[in-house]
Design an enzyme around this catalytic site. Sequence first.
Site, PDB file in Angstrom:
ATOM      1  N   ASP A  45       0.852  -1.196   0.000  1.00 22.84           N
ATOM      2  CA  ASP A  45       0.000   0.000   0.000  1.00 22.84           C
ATOM      3  C   ASP A  45       0.883   1.239   0.000  1.00 22.84           C
ATOM      4  O   ASP A  45       1.552   1.541   0.994  1.00 22.84           O
ATOM      5  CB  ASP A  45      -0.902  -0.002   1.240  1.00 22.84           C
ATOM      6  CG  ASP A  45      -1.869   1.186   1.241  1.00 22.84           C
ATOM      7  OD1 ASP A  45      -2.983   1.036   0.718  1.00 22.84           O
ATOM      8  OD2 ASP A  45      -1.486   2.264   1.749  1.00 22.84           O
ATOM      9  N   TYR A  50       3.288   9.784  -0.695  1.00 25.57           N
ATOM     10  CA  TYR A  50       4.339   9.186   0.138  1.00 25.57           C
ATOM     11  C   TYR A  50       5.735   9.409  -0.462  1.00 25.57           C
ATOM     12  O   TYR A  50       6.742   9.243   0.230  1.00 25.57           O
ATOM     13  CB  TYR A  50       4.116   7.678   0.366  1.00 25.57           C
ATOM     14  CG  TYR A  50       2.826   7.308   1.060  1.00 25.57           C
ATOM     15  CD1 TYR A  50       2.009   8.273   1.649  1.00 25.57           C
ATOM     16  CD2 TYR A  50       2.410   5.983   1.145  1.00 25.57           C
ATOM     17  CE1 TYR A  50       0.813   7.930   2.270  1.00 25.57           C
ATOM     18  CE2 TYR A  50       1.218   5.639   1.766  1.00 25.57           C
ATOM     19  CZ  TYR A  50       0.419   6.612   2.312  1.00 25.57           C
ATOM     20  OH  TYR A  50      -0.765   6.263   2.932  1.00 25.57           O
ATOM     21  N   LYS A  75      -2.592   5.877  -4.575  1.00 29.34           N
ATOM     22  CA  LYS A  75      -3.691   6.806  -4.271  1.00 29.34           C
ATOM     23  C   LYS A  75      -3.489   8.147  -4.960  1.00 29.34           C
ATOM     24  O   LYS A  75      -2.359   8.620  -5.111  1.00 29.34           O
ATOM     25  CB  LYS A  75      -3.798   7.022  -2.755  1.00 29.34           C
ATOM     26  CG  LYS A  75      -3.739   5.735  -1.935  1.00 29.34           C
ATOM     27  CD  LYS A  75      -3.965   5.925  -0.453  1.00 29.34           C
ATOM     28  CE  LYS A  75      -3.621   4.658   0.315  1.00 29.34           C
ATOM     29  NZ  LYS A  75      -2.212   4.596   0.771  1.00 29.34           N
ATOM     30  N   HIS A 106      -7.526   9.621  -2.168  1.00 24.42           N
ATOM     31  CA  HIS A 106      -6.846   9.546  -0.863  1.00 24.42           C
ATOM     32  C   HIS A 106      -7.670  10.162   0.278  1.00 24.42           C
ATOM     33  O   HIS A 106      -7.730   9.627   1.373  1.00 24.42           O
ATOM     34  CB  HIS A 106      -5.470  10.217  -0.984  1.00 24.42           C
ATOM     35  CG  HIS A 106      -4.470   9.742   0.013  1.00 24.42           C
ATOM     36  ND1 HIS A 106      -3.138   9.619  -0.281  1.00 24.42           N
ATOM     37  CD2 HIS A 106      -4.594   9.368   1.311  1.00 24.42           C
ATOM     38  CE1 HIS A 106      -2.488   9.183   0.796  1.00 24.42           C
ATOM     39  NE2 HIS A 106      -3.346   9.037   1.769  1.00 24.42           N
TER      40      HIS A 106
END
Length: 275
Positions: A45, A50, A75, A106
């Site tokens: 994930d 990120y 996402k 998200h």
Amino acid sequence: ANIPTLTLNDGHTIPQLGFGVFLVEPQEAQRVVSEALATGYRHIDTAAIYGNEAEVGRAIAASGIPREELFITTKLWNDRQADAPAALAQSLEKLGLDYVDLYLIHWPAPQQGLYGEAWKDLVSFREAGLVRSVGVSNFQPAHLNRIVADGGVIPAVNQVELHPRFQQREVSQYCAARDIKIEAWGPLGQSKYGLDELEPIAAAARAHGKTAAQVTLRWHLQSGHIVFPKTTHRARMEENIDIFDFELSAAEMQAIAGLDAGEAGRVSSHPDEVN
Ligand code: NAD
């Protein structure tokens, strides 16, 4: 490990236990994901925000694991809700993949008023084969109502903060009634409180010879949640996957359910406040 799969409302299957990479620095991410894959995780994930999709992609490529054995989620970040086709193209490019298994909005970022249109884009990505399944994250019932109102596609999952002190009863009931699977983010409470200080968890850990983290992850699985705990340490990767040789009793499950503190148990941001 023999990781169980769940069947989503679109017929695709998902490994119920995966590995999350929020706050895994890009310079560490390839090593961390390579170790997770070597440990046996097959579901990763990540998210555009990120900042580690390229490193995740390098670990996937280096692993040599056949693509169909992997389940990769990424996402759409909030500032790309009006620009989803380009955002997905960039994520796929960084990951080095032709498709992702699951693509999520998200956050609803309701003040922008764009998530309804973004959802239509996600559905079109599924039709084009760029993503296998589509879902949302941090959606409250009101946000879900809006995207499914006109007979639209129902999300396969809703990924929300959920852990023993914050069990999201309202969202969970809403999703259960519509066969939307719950993905529990922050499954260990993001280390913001001591799981081993909660007596029902500590008692179950003693009874089964397991750690508080293992008991908590087991509670999630037996509750039907999909989880992907994050760690950068190999020993904890092994610990978190070693949860298939014991079962919590109905009484233990109920005692942990009793730890829910409602809104007071939230450890991260409220969806209405993230834009
Ligand atoms: P988490 O609950 O998985 O907690 C991670 C922390 O728990 C780590 O920093 C580590 O210190 C600790 N930990 C891990 N294994 C442990 C063990 N066996 N014993 C003791 N401590 C242990 O929190 P998270 O990383 O925020 O959530 C998991 C994943 O969920 C993320 O990596 C990300 O993929 C996803 N996520 C999504 C959203 C979203 O808005 N959709 C938000 C946050 C996280």
